[in-house]
Enzyme design. Structure first.
Site: not given
Ligand code: ADP
Ligand code: MG
Length: 138
Positions: A9, A49, A112, A115, A126
């Protein structure tokens, strides 16, 4: 061999973490089946997304994902989808296990660093969102 989509990212690319993260990926036995840099438009990030479009963080997430260059990767190995998610760690770095990429590199729950696809159907969507068949080797 199973395939999954990984993204390094904007926060990871911006902090020069491409090499460190790729080293962990290769060290865990993944083969890089496709790789390219991109800067997503917000429209492309929204399409990617789409499953999260009702979530309160959707606007911020898609702005962030289009805020700078990313590395798009197709990773291949046995059980690639789960193995890559295990190597990344929990979404929120505060909850991520020791030794995971998000524990070691993530800035916060949004920024974070990586992805990973979460299931075979999302991996297929994807991968095809970013790569044509002829761009994927192996
Ligand atoms: P992952 O990437 O672990 O699969 P999700 O699919 O739930 O997580 O969410 C997609 C992305 O959205 C996350 O990697 C993160 O960048 C962002 N995200 C998820 N939850 C939150 C939150 N509560 N607040 C802000 N950003 C979030
Ligand atoms: Mg996810």
């Amino acid at each position: 061999m199973e395939k999954t989509l990984a993204i390094l990212k904007p926060d990871a690319v911006e902090r020069n973490l491409i090499g460190k993260i790729l080293e962990r990926i290769e060290g865990k036995g993944f083969k890089v089946a496709a790789m390219k840099m991109a800067q997503l438009s917000q429209c492309e990030a929204k399409g990617f997304y789409d499953v999260h479009k009702e979530r309160p963080f959707f606007g911020d997430l898609t702005s962030y994902m289009s805020s700078g260059p990313v590395v798009l990767l197709v990773l291949s190995r046995d059980n690639a989808i789960k193995e890559w998610r295990d190597l990344m760690g929990a979404t929120n770095p505060a909850d991520a296990a020791e030794g995971t990429i998000r524990k070691d590199f993530a800035v916060n729950i949004e920024k974070n660093s990586t992805h990973g696809s979460d299931a075979p159907d999302t991996a297929a969507f994807e991968i095809s969102y970013f790569f044509s068949q002829t761009e994927i080797v192996g």
